[in-house]
Design a protein around this motif. Structure first.
Motif, PDB file in Angstrom:
ATOM      1  N   THR A 148       5.750  17.991  30.804  1.00  0.00           N
ATOM      2  CA  THR A 148       6.400  17.107  31.772  1.00  0.00           C
ATOM      3  C   THR A 148       7.878  16.935  31.433  1.00  0.00           C
ATOM      4  N   GLN A 160      11.082  18.230  33.664  1.00  0.00           N
ATOM      5  CA  GLN A 160      12.117  17.297  34.118  1.00  0.00           C
ATOM      6  C   GLN A 160      13.501  17.713  33.625  1.00  0.00           C
ATOM      7  N   HIS A 173       2.456  19.862  40.285  1.00  0.00           N
ATOM      8  CA  HIS A 173       2.467  18.876  39.204  1.00  0.00           C
ATOM      9  C   HIS A 173       3.738  18.029  39.254  1.00  0.00           C
ATOM     10  N   GLU A 231       4.328  13.481  37.745  1.00  0.00           N
ATOM     11  CA  GLU A 231       5.451  13.291  36.828  1.00  0.00           C
ATOM     12  C   GLU A 231       6.239  12.029  37.154  1.00  0.00           C
TER      13      GLU A 231
END
Ligand SMILES: *Cc1c(COP(=O)(O)O)cnc(C)c1O
Length: 362
Positions: A60, A64, A84, A89
């Motif tokens: 994650t 990001q 996802h 997230e």
């Protein structure tokens, strides 16, 4: 011990992996470098054909940081509606990078080049520009389906025509590579940055790597530090990832075989339709009137854990900590639970009218 098919994240480090962890040579990766982490980063960069790679505590955070480095504040990021980065997230793209995600629905189970093309809007002073496309391969929400290299390339070409960068969320790229016979680098070629995970089917306790061009990775390194993702003796975790690369990639074919077997058995149920698996994830769609949580509870009582993906969909993920025979037993238990739920539905013949539930499918 229940047979746990809720996710491939439940895999635990094996005794041999734990030995590799215990013996890892380490240093301070934030101060002046951890040798084991460096080895992992170099190895993954080479595997993916990228200039530089960085180790992350989670996929994650890596996703990001890629979105942050590749997109522009106040623009759009295009991603599959079930990706996802969209669902799991915590709106990170908006919160951390100041972009909005424009979700794309494919004609089929997931985004493809044609759907992506349609999703782009004509340049206008009244609509936000798009700066980034996120692709997920394998696609978790679609049931672990593989976008072949040609499909990756087609999406890349559409993105480039529109002046967009491409990030590949390859948490399960290992599965895509093993299932398709194309190496990870062949998929990675059609993305600027690529995230790969070690804590799913590869069985490491935690960790992901993000790889990309050196200039982009400089921005990624800054953002990783800002988010608190730079880790000191991270070689402890990197050693597990290196062990996983040596021992746990080729064997993913076994998980794919177990998933195929499992799907074949569960597909006999009257009360469910199985999405034919291409890798290790099996999605089971329930007949109208059946409730996924109820079926999951029934099968849990028999010692089998499956995930409730939606009110009408169960997810069973195959991995190294469930053997071939256990997977078969789990499938039979789920088949029984589905049949029982179906019979119960039949017993309450006045139920649909009373509750307004959809009519029975028989
Ligand atoms: C699990 C997963 C992630 C995130 O990885 P974490 O290490 O759990 O943060 C990202 N993308 C996909 C497709 C995943 O399955």
């Amino acid at each position: 011990m229940p047979i746990d098919l809720r996710s491939d994240t439940v895999t635990k480090p094996s005794p041999a992996m734990r030995r590799a962890i215990a013996e890892a040579e380490v240093g301070d990766d934030v101060l002046d470098g951890d040798p084991t982490t460096r080895r992992l980063e170099e190895r993954v960069a080479a595997l993916l054909g990228k200039e530089r790679a960085l180790f992350f505590p989670s996929g994650t955070m890596a996703n990001q940081c890629a979105i942050y480095a590749l997109s522009e504040r106040g623009t759009e990021v295009l991603a599959d509606a079930g990706a996802h980065v969209v669902d799991y997230e915590m709106a990170g793209a908006a919160a951390l990078s100041g972009v909005q995600i424009r979700t794309v629905n494919g004609e089929g189970p997931m985004m493809d080049a044609a759907a992506l093309e349609r999703a782009f809007r004509s340049p206008s002073p009244f609509v936000p520009r798009a700066t980034l496309v996120c692709v997920e391969n394998t696609h978790n929400g679609a049931g672990g389906l593989v976008t072949p290299v040609a499909g990756m390339r087609a999406m890349w070409e559409v993105a480039r025509q529109r002046g967009c960068k491409v990030h590949l969320d390859g948490a399960r790229l290992w599965n895509a590579a093993v299932a398709s016979g194309s190496p990870p680098s062949a998929f990675a070629e059609w993305a600027d940055t690529v995230m790969v995970s070690f804590s799913k089917g590869l069985g490491a306790p935690a960790g992901a790597v993000l790889a990309g061009p050196a200039t982009v990775m400089e921005t990624v390194a800054e953002m990783r530090k800002r988010m608190g993702g730079a880790m000191r003796q991270s070689g402890i975790l990197a050693a597990a990832a290196l062990y996983a690369l040596d021992h746990n990639v080729e064997r993913l074919t076994e998980d794919h075989a177990k998933a195929a077997d499992f799907a074949h058995i569960v597909d006999r149920a009257i009360a469910a339709t199985v999405v034919p698996p291409e890798t290790n994830i099996v999605m089971v769609d329930l007949a109208p009137g059946l409730d996924a949580a109820t079926v999951a509870r029934k099968v849990a009582a028999e010692g089998v854990l499956v995930g409730v993906w939606s009110p009408s969909r169960l997810r069973a993920v195959h991995h190294m900590d469930v053997g071939e025979e256990e997977a078969r037993l789990a499938a039979l238990a789920l088949l029984d639970a589905l049949d029982e739920a179906w019979r119960e539905l039949g017993d309450t013949s006045d139920w649909p009218a009373v509750t307004g539930a959809p009519p029975r499918a028989d």
